[in-house]
Each structure stands twice: as C-alpha cells, then as structure tokens.
Design a protein around this motif. Sequence first.
Motif, short mmCIF file in Angstrom:
data_model
loop_
_atom_site.label_atom_id
_atom_site.label_comp_id
_atom_site.label_asym_id
_atom_site.label_seq_id
_atom_site.Cartn_x
_atom_site.Cartn_y
_atom_site.Cartn_z
N ILE A 418 -5.03 -19.02 46.36
CA ILE A 418 -5.16 -18.84 44.90
C ILE A 418 -5.88 -20.04 44.30
CG2 ILE A 418 -3.88 -18.78 42.71
CD1 ILE A 418 -1.85 -16.94 44.01
N TYR A 487 -3.88 -14.04 35.46
CA TYR A 487 -4.29 -13.97 36.87
C TYR A 487 -5.51 -13.07 36.93
CZ TYR A 487 -4.56 -12.65 41.76
OH TYR A 487 -5.03 -12.42 43.03
N ILE A 494 -5.37 -18.19 39.15
CA ILE A 494 -4.51 -18.23 37.97
C ILE A 494 -5.14 -19.19 36.97
CG2 ILE A 494 -2.36 -17.56 39.11
CD1 ILE A 494 -1.50 -20.50 38.85
N GLU A 526 2.25 -15.42 36.57
CA GLU A 526 0.81 -15.25 36.89
C GLU A 526 0.60 -15.18 38.40
OE1 GLU A 526 -0.83 -14.27 34.59
OE2 GLU A 526 0.28 -15.05 32.88
N ILE A 527 1.30 -16.02 39.15
CA ILE A 527 1.17 -15.94 40.62
C ILE A 527 1.62 -14.56 41.10
CG2 ILE A 527 2.03 -16.85 42.82
CD1 ILE A 527 2.12 -19.62 41.55
N ALA A 530 -0.69 -11.61 41.65
CA ALA A 530 -1.45 -11.46 42.90
C ALA A 530 -0.81 -10.41 43.79
CB ALA A 530 -1.52 -12.80 43.63
#
Length: 678
Positions: A418, A487, A494, A526-527, A530
Amino acid sequence: MKRIAVLISVLLTLIPILVLAESGIILDGRWLCSNIKGNVTENTPAELKDDFYLFINKEWILQAEIPAGETRTGSVEEVGRILKDQLIALLKDTSLTGHDAELVHKLYAMVSDWDYRDKLGVTPAMPLMEAVRTIDSLEDLTDYLYDRNNNNAFYPFSMTVAADLTDPNIYITTITPPTLLLQDSAEYSERTQAGDLYYTAYQQIGKYLLTRLGLGEEEAPKVLENAIAFDTLLAEHIKPRAVHYEADYLTSILNYYNAEELEALAGSFPILNMLNAYGLKIGRKFLVTEPDYISALSKIYTEENAVLMRDWLTLKTALSVAMYLDHETYKQIEGISNAIMGVTGETSEDDLALNTVSGLLIVPMDNLYVQAYCTEQQRQDILEIIENTRTFYRKMLESVDWLSSETRAKAIEKLDSIRIRAVYPDQLEDWSGLDFAGPEEGGSLLGAVKAVDQFLISRESDKVDTAVDMDKWDQLRMPTADVNAAYEPQDNSINILAGILNGEVYNDQMSIEQKMGGIGTIIGHEISHAFDTVGAQFDKDGAMANWWTDEDYAAFQGRAAKLAAWFDGFVPFEEANYSGQQVQTEAIADMGGMKCMLAIAAQLEDFDYDAFFRQNATLLRCQMLFSDLMTIVVQDVHPLRYLRVNATMSQFQEFIDCYHLKPGDGMYIAPENRVAVW
Ligand SMILES: [Zn+2]
C-alpha cells in the motif's frame, strides 16, 4: 468537471422538509435514527446498553444548532469549519505572493464585489443562452456541439481520463452515461421521495433562472418539460444506480473499444467528433461502461428529438452559470433552495466566496493552504500512526481463520505494497499555465470559469495514452485542503489529507485512546478498503485482477452478503428503502478499522476502552435536516452515522465486555449473528 459537480450540489443537495419520521419512534426495532434533527427530545430514552451512540451524544444533540444556511452539524462538520476559516484567511491575506496567490486574489475580488457583478448583471451569460436557443434542427444542434466556443461541455455522455482498470499504468478515456437530472435512472420509472425533491428543485430553480435569462413566462415551463422529457429518453437506456453495487458490476463495465469500434458502436451519433470538439485527444482505446447506452444514442440523437435536446442543453447551461451572476439571481436561488430543503438562515458572504474560489481554483488554493498550514512534524506523527496500524493489520490478516495460506500471503503482500500519501505533497502542482482577466482588465466571473474549464480539459487531454506516475499526488482529485481520507484501489494507496486533521479527528493534545478512536479508526478504515468488496477485485499493483482462490473468494462474498442483508433491515425513517449493498464497502471498512484498533489496544497496558469507544461515538455525532438525510440514504455509500457507531461496535467482544452487555440489550449481538467480514 469538478466545478459542475459542486454547482449541482449547491443547487440540489439543498433540499426539504417532508418530515415523515415521527419523533421518538424506533422504526428499525433496534436503534432510533438519532441523526435526524428533532428525532431526539429530553424524554427520549438513551441507555448505554441499548443505544450507545445516543447515550454518548444525547446531551450534545439536544443543544446542537444547525448553522445558518447549512443542512447539518457535527464533529466532521466542525473540522470543516476550521478548514474553511483557514482558507478564508488566505483569500484575505494580501501579503501572499506568486502566481497561485494572484489567481486566487483576482478571482476573490470578482466573486466578492457585488457592485461589479450587479453592473454586469446577467449580460455575461446571454451569448451562451442565445447560442443554444437558436438551435432549430439536428444540423444546428450538431454545429452547436462541434463549436468549442459555444458548448459548455454538455453532451449526452460523460468522459473522464483515468488509469485503465486492468492496466493501471496507462491513462485512457472512459465513456459513461451522463449524470441525470434526477441522479438515478430508476427515478424515471418509480419516483422516490428523493427524486421528488430533485424534481421540485429543477422545476422551481429552473423556472426562475430561465425567465431571468430571457425566456418568456410561457416558454420557460415548456423548456423544463422538454428537458425532463429528453432526460427520460436517456434514462431508459441507463442502468439504475443499484446495479453499481452488485458484486459483478466492475467486471460488467470492462468493455474496450478502439476509435473505429467506438464510432461503429455509436452509429449515427458522432461521438468522435464530439470528443474532438470537447478538446480531448482520441486515444488508442476507450473503456465504455455501458455499451448499450452508447449504441442507443443513435436512436435518440434524431431530427425528431433535436428540440428536446436543445431545451435540455438550455436548462443545463442556465444551471451552470447560475452561481456566477448578480446578487439578485443568487439570492432568489438561495431562497428557493432553502425553502425546498427546509434550511434556515443564509450562507455568509465569506463562505459563499470561498465555495466559488475553491471550487474553481482547486489546486492554487491547495498550494496556498499547504504553504501556510502544513508542517513536517504533523506528517511524521501521522506516518508513525499509519505504519503502526499497518503492522497490526498484518497480524490481523495472519489470524483470520477462513483464509487459505495462499490467499493470506497475497493479502499480506497487498497490505505491504500500500502506497501512502500522508498529509501533504512534497511537490506542488504547477498551474502557471492558467490565467484570466480580472476586474481591472474588464474580466467577468464567467470568463474565469471558461478559462479554468479549458485549462482543465487540456490537462486531461495531455494525459491520454501517457504513463501513470503512481508516485505523483494529484491535487485536483485529492486536494490536501479537504476533510477527507481515501483509499484508491487503482494505485493501492491510502490518502490521509491535512484538512481532516483537526477537532475530534486529531490534535496533538489527545490521549492515545482518543487518537485511536479518532484518526486511528479512520486510517484502519482506509486500509480496510483494500479488502472490501471493491478493493478485493484489485491486486497489489492497482490492476483489476483476481488474486483469490475460488474457495476463499466465495467465503469472502458470503460474509459480505451476510453483512449487506443485515443492513437491509434498518429503517431510519418510514418508507426508507435502506440498501445494504449500497453501504457494504464502507461498513466492511468501518468494522475492519475498529478491529485493527482493538488489536492494537490489546497490546497496550491499562488501555481505557471506555475512552476509546466514547471518542469514536463523539467523532461521528451529527444532526441533519431530514431533507439532507433522505438524499444521503439514496446516494451515500456510507452507513448513517448512528449506524457507523452502533452497528460497528456491537460486533466486537471488547465492546460487549467493556460495558457488561447481555442478550436482550440493544447493543448486544450474539456471536453467531455478528457480520464483520474481517
Ligand atoms: Zn470509506
């Protein structure tokens, strides 16, 4: 293009009063929708064990006032207020120098000088209106749309230049159906309350504007009728919004055409000439999200419909200039919008000027903001929280019991890849190629608008067929001065923006629990994107590609469907059709973010869980006019804020344990009924 979205939102997110929700009635059988202004009174029960969100926020709700001219208030809105005040200070700071400051101050001078605007009146808009009104035939219509001086970029389709979904290293042009007046094609067969609201707004604002811009009293209603009729013709061939949330939506839009094939698809509708006239380079390939729609245009773009389309263009043109004319026009539209939305009070002059300047000069404003307010210290703090969160996220993925080791390894690889954009960019974008005449050179607001439009179109056109620089921070799409975090599946990044780092979200005086309940849950959220139902379809490099084993993907989709079905059951107000599929990705992210923070908490000595949960409920406190909430329910992919707290927290044993909850309590959900995907 962003400007148009802002304008429409100014005109149309302002909306009414259909107060159907009865105060104090818990419609969904579990929690009251305490976000609707007026739903909570002194007598409304607010027990921690039954409704944590209301228990924490009741006192605040009872005294909360929605500011003049606004539709809502809350912690996020307070962060927005801080940001607006910072930006307004920049508008007024005449000591700033450089091209960005010059553009901003020149535009601000024109926007805020009502004497100057009143002297020009509606005159700057008249050539635009006249050019549309002289259309009488399909030939006229075609000439009009081919002439870059005439058109305001209103075509019966939309085009954007973006990274290719399956090869994110290259920019291509994506062709989609246009935004409809009533926002969703489903509204044209079965109108909802939200559709009624938009319809009323178009009728009333449209009627005023059209007559103000020179149409006769009898002509204006006819033009409106035709505009809606043309929109209805388009809507028949456009997929309803609900389709966008279906599991196979993204694979359904992967339709590639080269220029020749696109031309053949559009038949007698001259799509390539339109792209040319708009100023967009014809690239090697196009992604067409709804080929059936583009193919239907040849049946719609006919002599018979030329007058309907002229009137559709007339309304769109009138709406696009509305905010840039004189005081009388502005005040009339504000009055109509406020009455429809149930808004009291007026937007302040400063806010109004800021909305216009920052809506048009997104990047120059953003550059001034970064230079004035962003610090390396803050960026280091946030980077540290992000890396800490990522470390625990890795542990979380390692402990998920329903993933095979093969998919788990891919998920961790994606997590480790990321890309992080934290707080503000090092390299500021250069808009020195943009200029327009100020008041001293006889300029007008509409002249500035046109200059910005042309500048942005050539900025987009230049990107076609070129390589994507994934390390670049695109300030137009992701301005730093925005109350936002995001994201991006297409570069697996992010983006935590400086504008959100205030108030209840983050400040350096906060305790560790408060930071985790504020910015921490946002970063975890936000992570988690993914690995939501959209993110899961993109690989570590941002390409749409399957990295799951069949079995794991089926298990993932089964879990996501269970979550969506649970959210389907909420009824925030009578007759609300709450869609679990619509809020699925955001609900998955909320629960993933919370789980990650709880994993961090478990490692900390004497962690104060109560302070952590309270902070998160405070962060999401909010009061809205019913009109605002109703449109959110049909449009926003986020669950309503009371659900973002109650539905999320009730999934976790740490929460149940912290408050000794038991079966029968509103906040208790039995382990087998919990729906968190991760
Ligand atoms: Zn989100």
